[in-house]
Design an enzyme around this catalytic site. Sequence first.
Site, PDB file in Angstrom:
ATOM      1  N   SER A  11       0.838  -1.193   0.000  1.00 27.22           N
ATOM      2  CA  SER A  11       0.000   0.000   0.000  1.00 27.22           C
ATOM      3  C   SER A  11       0.874   1.244   0.000  1.00 27.22           C
ATOM      4  CB  SER A  11      -0.900   0.018   1.239  1.00 27.22           C
ATOM      5  OG  SER A  11      -1.426   1.323   1.411  1.00 27.22           O
ATOM      6  N   HIS A  36      -1.398  -1.460  -4.152  1.00 25.39           N
ATOM      7  CA  HIS A  36      -2.650  -1.082  -3.479  1.00 25.39           C
ATOM      8  C   HIS A  36      -2.687   0.436  -3.298  1.00 25.39           C
ATOM      9  CE1 HIS A  36      -6.099  -1.957  -0.803  1.00 25.39           C
ATOM     10  NE2 HIS A  36      -5.639  -0.995  -0.029  1.00 25.39           N
ATOM     11  N   ASP A  38      -4.856   3.640  -1.867  1.00 26.96           N
ATOM     12  CA  ASP A  38      -5.917   4.010  -0.930  1.00 26.96           C
ATOM     13  C   ASP A  38      -6.467   5.390  -1.238  1.00 26.96           C
ATOM     14  OD1 ASP A  38      -6.077   1.767   0.963  1.00 26.96           O
ATOM     15  OD2 ASP A  38      -3.969   2.238   1.325  1.00 26.96           O
ATOM     16  N   MET A  40      -9.098   8.232  -0.261  1.00 27.03           N
ATOM     17  CA  MET A  40      -9.900   8.693   0.890  1.00 27.03           C
ATOM     18  C   MET A  40     -10.396  10.103   0.630  1.00 27.03           C
ATOM     19  SD  MET A  40      -7.496   7.394   4.007  1.00 27.03           S
ATOM     20  CE  MET A  40      -6.651   5.795   3.947  1.00 27.03           C
ATOM     21  N   HIS A  69      -8.558   0.983  -3.748  1.00 30.30           N
ATOM     22  CA  HIS A  69      -9.486   0.814  -2.617  1.00 30.30           C
ATOM     23  C   HIS A  69     -10.163   2.160  -2.365  1.00 30.30           C
ATOM     24  CE1 HIS A  69      -9.614   0.006   2.065  1.00 30.30           C
ATOM     25  NE2 HIS A  69     -10.822   0.118   1.543  1.00 30.30           N
ATOM     26  N   MET A  71     -12.220   4.485  -0.367  1.00 33.34           N
ATOM     27  CA  MET A  71     -12.817   4.806   0.941  1.00 33.34           C
ATOM     28  C   MET A  71     -13.466   6.172   0.804  1.00 33.34           C
ATOM     29  SD  MET A  71      -9.656   3.389   3.184  1.00 33.34           S
ATOM     30  CE  MET A  71      -8.626   3.427   1.738  1.00 33.34           C
ATOM     31  N   MET A 140     -11.411  -5.530   6.004  1.00 30.73           N
ATOM     32  CA  MET A 140     -10.607  -4.545   6.734  1.00 30.73           C
ATOM     33  C   MET A 140     -10.259  -5.114   8.104  1.00 30.73           C
ATOM     34  SD  MET A 140     -10.054  -2.041   4.751  1.00 30.73           S
ATOM     35  CE  MET A 140      -9.058  -1.154   5.960  1.00 30.73           C
ATOM     36  N   GLY A 147      -2.725   4.437   7.849  1.00 30.13           N
ATOM     37  CA  GLY A 147      -1.792   3.323   7.915  1.00 30.13           C
ATOM     38  C   GLY A 147      -1.257   3.198   9.332  1.00 30.13           C
ATOM     39  N   ASP A 178      -6.614  -6.189   4.749  1.00 31.88           N
ATOM     40  CA  ASP A 178      -5.984  -4.859   4.704  1.00 31.88           C
ATOM     41  C   ASP A 178      -5.988  -4.236   6.092  1.00 31.88           C
ATOM     42  OD1 ASP A 178      -5.088  -2.325   4.020  1.00 31.88           O
ATOM     43  OD2 ASP A 178      -6.847  -1.800   2.808  1.00 31.88           O
TER      44      ASP A 178
END
Length: 225
Positions: A11, A36, A38, A40, A69, A71, A140, A147, A178
């Site tokens: 990630s 990966h 992330d 957000m 991913h 979020m 999750m 992180g 994750d």
Amino acid sequence: MKGRTVRIAPSILSADFAALGSAIAAVEKGGADLIHVDVMDGHFVPNITIGPPVVKSVKRVSHVPLDVHLMIADPDRYAEAFVEAGADMLSVHVEVLPHLHRTISLIKSLGAMAGVVLNPSTPVVALEEIAADVDFVLVMSVNPGFGGQAFIPRSLQKVTAIRALLDRAGNHAPIEIDGGIDLSNIARAVEAGVEIVVAGSAIFKTPDPTAATRALKDAAAAVTR
Ligand code: DX5
Ligand code: ZN
């Protein structure tokens, strides 16, 4: 468990955002199978990270598929932009989607693998009616947003229950985990049925991300060998 291949997905959330190219090269050298990413939005989770332009740049320099991913509070609105930017796998949280079946169909129609994500407090039963349709499930093992958080041990029972649910639905889709994964718990995750392992700080907060990726890969392979 024997004979399965476990994929490692570093990630980049824990990498140096000013040097993403070299961070990606380092983990690819260590055998990373996916990158990966992330995303957000400051609404669904308290943190804000990156959007499609950065995914596009990451896509240009990576030689392995991008596992994006989301979020974010409104994945339907942005799914197309992220696939266009280069997402090969796109996962969305069940907690924000009243029409999950429609969203999964949308992601597939855009040509990406469609994944569904469950927060630690979301029960497995939330997947019951969609189990046959997903390309992967992301469990999750921390509360999303940051992180470097501690692994929630109960996540392992959830992995086992989801594997059984997918099997009952006749779906061989892999389970991804994750949050808080490192050398101390990766073997247990793989034993529980995980086939894709995300790791952020266990890779990028070490002096040698290449070696850290390789070590996680070896630890996972030791379980399935
Ligand atoms: C958390 C993110 C994770 C995060 C994992 O919200 O979804 O992908 O980067 O980081 P670690 O491995 O440090 O828990
Ligand atoms: Zn993630």
